[in-house]
Write a protein that holds these residues in place. Structure first.
Motif, short mmCIF file in Angstrom:
data_model
loop_
_atom_site.label_atom_id
_atom_site.label_comp_id
_atom_site.label_asym_id
_atom_site.label_seq_id
_atom_site.Cartn_x
_atom_site.Cartn_y
_atom_site.Cartn_z
N LYS A 247 104.72 79.60 67.80
CA LYS A 247 104.70 81.05 67.60
C LYS A 247 103.62 81.72 68.45
CE LYS A 247 105.08 79.64 63.23
NZ LYS A 247 105.82 78.46 63.67
N LYS A 248 102.63 80.92 68.88
CA LYS A 248 101.61 81.50 69.76
C LYS A 248 101.28 80.55 70.89
CE LYS A 248 97.82 80.52 66.53
NZ LYS A 248 98.20 80.42 65.13
N GLU A 249 100.37 80.99 71.76
CA GLU A 249 100.06 80.23 72.97
C GLU A 249 99.76 78.76 72.65
OE1 GLU A 249 96.56 80.01 76.32
OE2 GLU A 249 96.86 81.93 75.33
N ILE A 250 100.43 77.89 73.39
CA ILE A 250 100.26 76.45 73.20
C ILE A 250 98.88 76.02 73.68
CG2 ILE A 250 101.10 74.18 73.99
CD1 ILE A 250 103.13 75.50 72.31
N LYS A 251 98.20 75.24 72.87
CA LYS A 251 96.92 74.67 73.32
C LYS A 251 97.20 73.24 73.78
CE LYS A 251 93.73 77.53 70.73
NZ LYS A 251 94.71 78.62 70.72
N PRO A 252 97.05 72.99 75.08
CA PRO A 252 97.33 71.64 75.57
C PRO A 252 96.37 70.62 74.92
CG PRO A 252 96.99 73.18 77.40
CD PRO A 252 96.61 73.89 76.15
N THR A 282 98.78 64.91 79.04
CA THR A 282 98.60 66.22 78.40
C THR A 282 99.85 66.56 77.61
OG1 THR A 282 97.33 66.85 80.36
CG2 THR A 282 97.89 68.61 78.82
N CYS A 283 99.66 66.86 76.31
CA CYS A 283 100.79 67.15 75.43
C CYS A 283 100.93 68.65 75.21
CB CYS A 283 100.60 66.47 74.07
SG CYS A 283 100.42 64.68 74.21
N TYR A 284 102.12 69.17 75.46
CA TYR A 284 102.43 70.58 75.23
C TYR A 284 103.47 70.66 74.11
CZ TYR A 284 100.12 71.29 79.72
OH TYR A 284 99.19 71.31 80.74
N GLU A 334 106.14 59.79 91.40
CA GLU A 334 105.42 60.80 92.19
C GLU A 334 104.26 61.39 91.40
OE1 GLU A 334 108.51 63.44 93.47
OE2 GLU A 334 109.63 61.73 94.25
N GLY A 335 103.67 62.48 91.93
CA GLY A 335 102.50 63.13 91.31
C GLY A 335 102.75 63.52 89.87
N LYS A 336 102.19 64.67 89.45
CA LYS A 336 102.29 65.07 88.04
C LYS A 336 103.74 65.24 87.61
CE LYS A 336 99.07 67.94 86.47
NZ LYS A 336 98.11 69.05 86.35
N THR A 337 104.09 64.62 86.51
CA THR A 337 105.48 64.59 86.05
C THR A 337 105.53 64.89 84.55
OG1 THR A 337 106.00 62.93 87.71
CG2 THR A 337 107.53 63.11 85.88
N ASP A 338 106.53 65.69 84.14
CA ASP A 338 106.72 65.98 82.72
C ASP A 338 107.80 65.08 82.13
OD1 ASP A 338 104.93 68.08 82.92
OD2 ASP A 338 106.47 69.63 83.13
N ILE A 339 107.50 64.51 80.97
CA ILE A 339 108.53 63.85 80.15
C ILE A 339 108.88 64.86 79.07
CG2 ILE A 339 109.12 61.87 78.70
CD1 ILE A 339 108.38 61.01 81.53
N VAL A 340 110.14 65.34 79.08
CA VAL A 340 110.53 66.48 78.23
C VAL A 340 111.34 66.01 77.02
CG1 VAL A 340 111.72 68.70 78.20
CG2 VAL A 340 110.63 67.93 80.31
N PHE A 341 110.85 66.39 75.83
CA PHE A 341 111.56 66.09 74.57
C PHE A 341 112.31 67.37 74.19
CE2 PHE A 341 107.98 63.33 74.90
CZ PHE A 341 108.30 62.14 74.26
N SER A 342 113.63 67.36 74.29
CA SER A 342 114.41 68.59 74.16
C SER A 342 114.16 69.31 72.84
CB SER A 342 115.90 68.26 74.29
OG SER A 342 116.65 69.44 74.33
N GLY A 343 113.64 70.52 72.92
CA GLY A 343 113.41 71.33 71.73
C GLY A 343 112.10 71.03 71.02
N LEU A 344 111.27 70.14 71.61
CA LEU A 344 110.01 69.78 70.96
C LEU A 344 108.82 70.11 71.86
CD1 LEU A 344 109.13 68.43 68.27
CD2 LEU A 344 109.05 66.26 69.50
N GLY A 345 108.97 69.87 73.16
CA GLY A 345 107.86 70.09 74.10
C GLY A 345 107.88 69.02 75.17
N VAL A 347 105.27 65.99 77.66
CA VAL A 347 104.01 65.31 77.95
C VAL A 347 103.91 65.22 79.47
CG1 VAL A 347 102.71 63.15 77.73
CG2 VAL A 347 104.16 63.93 75.84
N THR A 348 102.78 65.68 80.01
CA THR A 348 102.57 65.57 81.46
C THR A 348 101.80 64.29 81.75
OG1 THR A 348 102.51 67.97 81.66
CG2 THR A 348 101.62 66.72 83.49
#
Length: 373
Positions: A247-252, A282-284, A334-345, A347-348
């Motif tokens: 609901k508000k800004e994500i704190k990594p 880094t978890c978002y 490669e460099g920085k990569t996101d692993i995306v959990f659909s609908g959850l956020g 991890v970089t």
């Protein structure tokens, strides 16, 4: 207008667009007969959602939604495709090109207020353009807004007005992208009326097409949210949905991990660092969702013993129905990569060379992408 004409006229709910009926309380569109005398009629489902935040289950199928969308390609219109910036992959409509025909598309990223302030809008827009191209969509413009906060709405309205060239505008998107909030903002800024369309964080709030007249006898049309079944929202209860929907800004949250360590995101998902040099991750995710760190060798046992208690959500009752977690391995080349959990956020992974494994309930999507931040 004579009374006789009114009897046959269909009345639509101003909240979700469904045709109002007064016979069956358990069917879509029910409203008490007494409410038909009001200027603006709202169905019981929308009334409960608005006032009590209760949601009634609805029996519209995916085919019903697709039928409604199928007609858009035959019209001459501007399409506004709304995605949720926090859940870009999960809220992307893969088959949109089939529906839009030759109509131009404006891509709008909503919920921009959820991303850390360090993310520069221009970089984000360039990233969205790149992702859209990769997925076969060439929008005529890409913009950022926050429907909840009202940021960027004025600019989006002006741009839509320029690009529509006197045509109707169709707003399309998945459930939970904030479509109705976005349209309510537009109505409020255009007419001063507040919360005309029912909004909530429950999937499938808008049930049928809602037309909002524009000043040149054209309309802004809110279409039902297409349900993407691979999002986490479909696997959790109403209470847990509030926890995982930011609901508000994500704190990594940053974790320095050695190979052989695991992170649990409540009891909903799991992230293993299988092999590689010590690395920072880094978890978002929603700030309300707890992250629990443990050793990889103890992870299975921890989940078996403590899912629903220490690892929540889901809670003790919900965990009984919750599907088992299924793992998928990724090698970070490669460099920085996101692993995306659909609908959850997401991890970089901050350096290449790592092998990681992501676990989600069977049916939820995990994907890999070039880092958003």
């Amino acid at each position: 207008m004579g009374g006789l004409e009114l009897i046959n006229e269909e009345i639509s709910c101003i909240g979700c667009g469904v045709t109002i009926q007064t016979e069956d309380k358990n069917k879509i569109g029910y409203a008490p007969a007494s409410s038909l005398e009001k200027d603006q009629v709202i169905c019981q489902r929308c009334f409960r959602l608005k006032h009590y935040n209760e949601v009634q289950d609805v029996s519209l199928t995916d085919d019903d939604f697709l039928k409604i969308l199928n007609g858009i390609g035959e019209k001459d219109a501007l399409i506004v495709k709304l995605v949720d910036i926090f859940d870009f992959n999960g809220s992307w409509l893969p088959g949109l090109q089939r529906f839009v025909g030759h109509n131009p598309v404006v891509l709008i990223g909503n919920k921009s207020d959820l991303l850390p302030k360090s993310v520069k809008p221009k970089k984000l827009i360039d990233w969205m353009k790149g992702m859209a191209k990769e997925w076969g969509l060439q929008p005529i413009d890409v913009m950022l807004v926050s429907g909840a906060k009202g940021h960027g709405i004025e600019e989006a309205m002006q741009r839509i007005e320029e690009l529509r060239e006197g045509r109707d505008v169709y707003v399309v998107g998945c459930t939970n992208v904030g479509k109705s909030t976005f349209i309510n903002r537009i109505i409020k800024q255009g007419s001063g009326e507040e919360n005309v369309i029912t909004t909530s964080h429950f999937p499938g709030t808008t049930l049928d097409i809602i037309e909002i007249p524009l000043d040149d006898e054209r309309a802004l049309i809110d279409t039902p949210g297409i349900i993407n079944h691979h999002q986490m929202a479909h696997f959790v209860g109403k209470q847990d949905l509030k926890t995982i929907t930011p609901k508000k800004e994500i704190k990594p949250r940053v974790f320095q991990l050695n190979a052989g360590q695991t992170l649990f995101f409540g009891g909903l998902a799991r992230f293993d660092f299988v092999r590689g040099e010590r690395n920072s991750f880094t978890c978002y995710l929603s700030n309300d969702l707890d992250i629990h760190r443990t050793k990889l060798e103890k992870a299975d046992e921890l989940y078996e013993k403590h899912a629903g208690e220490l690892l929540v959500p889901p809670g003790p009752k919900e965990i009984k129905e919750f599907p088992p977690l299924v793992g998928q391995e990724f090698s970070i080349k490669e460099g920085k990569t996101d692993i995306v959990f659909s609908g959850l956020g997401w991890v970089t992974v901050n350096q290449p060379g790592a092998i990681v494994k992501a676990y989600v309930p069977k049916g939820v999507q995990v994907s890999i992408r070039k880092s958003l931040i």
